[in-house]
Design a protein around this motif. Structure first.
Motif, PDB file in Angstrom:
ATOM      1  N   PHE A 155      54.296  68.082  35.498  1.00 12.99           N
ATOM      2  CA  PHE A 155      53.378  67.074  36.023  1.00 12.99           C
ATOM      3  C   PHE A 155      53.306  65.889  35.073  1.00 12.99           C
ATOM      4  CE2 PHE A 155      51.244  71.329  36.408  1.00 12.99           C
ATOM      5  CZ  PHE A 155      51.761  71.627  37.660  1.00 12.99           C
ATOM      6  N   ARG A 157      51.179  63.412  32.994  1.00 11.02           N
ATOM      7  CA  ARG A 157      49.827  63.538  32.463  1.00 11.02           C
ATOM      8  C   ARG A 157      49.240  62.177  32.121  1.00 11.02           C
ATOM      9  NH1 ARG A 157      46.726  67.849  32.630  1.00 11.02           N
ATOM     10  NH2 ARG A 157      46.152  67.867  30.445  1.00 11.02           N
ATOM     11  N   HIS A 160      47.280  59.241  34.970  1.00 13.72           N
ATOM     12  CA  HIS A 160      46.902  59.918  36.194  1.00 13.72           C
ATOM     13  C   HIS A 160      45.516  60.536  36.030  1.00 13.72           C
ATOM     14  CE1 HIS A 160      51.122  59.522  37.187  1.00 13.72           C
ATOM     15  NE2 HIS A 160      50.901  60.005  38.394  1.00 13.72           N
ATOM     16  N   HIS A 162      43.572  63.586  37.105  1.00 13.96           N
ATOM     17  CA  HIS A 162      43.841  64.886  37.703  1.00 13.96           C
ATOM     18  C   HIS A 162      42.584  65.437  38.364  1.00 13.96           C
ATOM     19  CE1 HIS A 162      47.290  64.440  35.029  1.00 13.96           C
ATOM     20  NE2 HIS A 162      47.890  65.319  35.799  1.00 13.96           N
ATOM     21  N   PHE A 165      43.907  71.557  39.044  1.00 12.04           N
ATOM     22  CA  PHE A 165      45.081  72.320  38.637  1.00 12.04           C
ATOM     23  C   PHE A 165      44.915  73.727  39.194  1.00 12.04           C
ATOM     24  CE2 PHE A 165      45.509  69.268  35.046  1.00 12.04           C
ATOM     25  CZ  PHE A 165      46.832  68.909  35.266  1.00 12.04           C
ATOM     26  N   ALA A 228      49.406  70.606  40.744  1.00 16.38           N
ATOM     27  CA  ALA A 228      48.525  69.545  40.244  1.00 16.38           C
ATOM     28  C   ALA A 228      48.254  68.581  41.381  1.00 16.38           C
ATOM     29  CB  ALA A 228      49.157  68.806  39.070  1.00 16.38           C
ATOM     30  N   THR A 230      46.638  64.962  41.904  1.00 13.00           N
ATOM     31  CA  THR A 230      46.232  63.818  41.103  1.00 13.00           C
ATOM     32  C   THR A 230      45.943  62.623  41.996  1.00 13.00           C
ATOM     33  OG1 THR A 230      48.410  62.786  40.797  1.00 13.00           O
ATOM     34  CG2 THR A 230      47.868  64.625  39.352  1.00 13.00           C
ATOM     35  N   PRO A 282      56.571  63.432  43.277  1.00 13.96           N
ATOM     36  CA  PRO A 282      55.427  64.061  43.949  1.00 13.96           C
ATOM     37  C   PRO A 282      55.650  64.191  45.453  1.00 13.96           C
ATOM     38  CG  PRO A 282      54.984  61.755  43.644  1.00 13.96           C
ATOM     39  CD  PRO A 282      56.346  61.997  43.049  1.00 13.96           C
ATOM     40  N   GLU A 292      48.449  62.477  44.945  1.00 14.72           N
ATOM     41  CA  GLU A 292      49.810  62.970  44.749  1.00 14.72           C
ATOM     42  C   GLU A 292      49.742  64.468  44.487  1.00 14.72           C
ATOM     43  OE1 GLU A 292      52.064  59.124  42.746  1.00 14.72           O
ATOM     44  OE2 GLU A 292      51.359  60.735  41.463  1.00 14.72           O
ATOM     45  N   TYR A 293      50.734  65.202  44.977  1.00 16.84           N
ATOM     46  CA  TYR A 293      50.795  66.648  44.805  1.00 16.84           C
ATOM     47  C   TYR A 293      52.076  67.003  44.040  1.00 16.84           C
ATOM     48  CZ  TYR A 293      47.244  66.780  48.492  1.00 16.84           C
ATOM     49  OH  TYR A 293      46.105  66.598  49.232  1.00 16.84           O
ATOM     50  N   TYR A 294      51.916  67.769  42.974  1.00 12.71           N
ATOM     51  CA  TYR A 294      53.064  68.215  42.186  1.00 12.71           C
ATOM     52  C   TYR A 294      53.097  69.741  42.179  1.00 12.71           C
ATOM     53  CZ  TYR A 294      53.276  63.423  40.443  1.00 12.71           C
ATOM     54  OH  TYR A 294      53.390  62.065  40.353  1.00 12.71           O
TER      55      TYR A 294
END
Length: 353
Positions: A155, A157, A160, A162, A165, A228, A230, A282, A292-294
């Motif tokens: 991800f 960091r 962003h 977050h 998690f 993650a 974000t 993402p 956004e999705y990771y």
């Protein structure tokens, strides 16, 4: 190991690979002259294979060196809860992990399978390793050695915000250990559902199922899906490698320009990604276009062998349900894992047929 020595070794690894390119052989090593009572030798393994993986994911040695030169290695709050053996680059785009003797043996024995699979797939959620090396330090005739992997971080960091998690194994009795910690399976509620379109849902699950099937065939168990979520920043122009990336990238633009919708990183079918660096791509959810999705699989090299079987038998003897134990035979673990993802994390709101 002393972080100063590790940082020097990393610089040696990626500088030498850049000079020698594909000519570096499996048994080559890089040595630095003694500094005081300390001498340092670094041996790089499978450089040609890692070069192909870096090429596949558009990661250059220049990017890696730039990332490492950005500051000292750090311990991430995220890594502290998941894996205390990890160190991150200053911007947390690179993960450096020291391996125990057992972990080294497992990495060595499964490397061919993992690297072949990674190179064959159009997309995978497995960890992306970009280098593997050994450091030997000699201090007053006493020699110590340790193996290290270098990987792309799951991800981004920096820059962003977050929101969540999640560390998911498909075991509903798992819960986070402290307030504000990483969410586990038992903490998941409706607000953590990934409300993707049906096509996006199928795409994510297709990749996940392929990876799980691969791990089942390797007799692996007890892996996790790390997620993650974000809040993404405004991006008003295409980003090329080396350009600023983040909330300060457009600081010279007008306020009206900054209010435009962000450009999605995923492009039309058949198009190639514009950006090529260490930040993973993402996914997006139409219901929350500002998020956004990771996704990434972690702890993927835990074989279901004697140690895991003993741990499982002990938990059962202590009264735990077989279905609520992480150490399960690979086929059962994979089935539970996928069923949980399909029903709880990526629920379908669409009628079949």
């Amino acid at each position: 190991m002393d972080q100063r020595i590790l940082h020097i070794a990393l610089g040696m690894v990626f500088s030498d690979l850049d000079r020698n390119s594909r000519a570096v052989r499996h048994d080559d090593h890089i040595a630095v002259e003694a500094e005081g009572d300390i001498s340092l030798t670094v041996r790089v393994f499978w450089p040609d294979v890692f070069q192909r993986m870096r090429d596949k994911f558009h990661i250059t040695l220049g990017e890696i060196r730039d990332e490492l030169e950005h500051g000292p290695l750090v311990v991430s709050e995220l890594a502290g809860e998941c894996d205390s053996g990890c160190l991150f680059s200053a911007r947390e785009r690179i993960v450096v992990r020291g391996l125990s003797s057992d972990e080294y043996a497992m990495f060595r024995d499964t490397f061919e399978a993992f690297s072949s699979y990674t190179l064959e797939q159009d997309e995978t959620l497995l960890p992306l390793h970009i280098a593997f090396f050994r450091i030997e330090t000699s201090i007053k005739l006493k020699t110590k050695s340790q193996y290290f992997t270098v990987s792309r971080s799951l991800f981004p960091r920096q820059n962003h915000e977050h929101l969540f998690f999640l560390d998911l194994k498909g075991c509903s009795t798992r819960a986070r250990t402290e307030e504000g910690g990483i969410l586990k399976d038992g903490d998941v509620t409706w607000e953590h559902e990934m409300s993707f379109t049906q096509q996006e849902r199928e795409d994510v699950l297709r990749v996940l199922k392929n990876d799980v099937h691969f791990l089942q065939n390797l007799n692996m168990t007890n892996y996790s899906l790390m997620v993650a979520i974000t809040k993404r920043y405004v991006q008003t122009s295409l980003q090329l490698p080396g350009q600023p990336y983040g909330p300060d990238a457009n600081e010279n633009e007008s306020d009206d320009h900054k209010k435009t919708l962000p450009i999605r990183h995923d492009l039309a079918d058949g198009a190639k990604a514009i950006r090529a660096d260490l930040v993973p791509k993402p996914r997006f959810c139409d219901e929350h276009p500002e998020w956004e999705y990771y996704f990434g699989l972690i702890d993927v090299q835990t074989p279901f062998k004697t140690k895991a079987k003993i741990a499982r038998a002990f938990r059962i003897a202590m009264g735990a349900s077989k279905e609520d134990i992480s150490n399960m035979p690979p086929l059962e673990y994979g089935e539970r894992f996928i069923n949980f993802m399909e029903s709880t994390i990526f629920p379908s709101y669409f009628e079949e047929g």
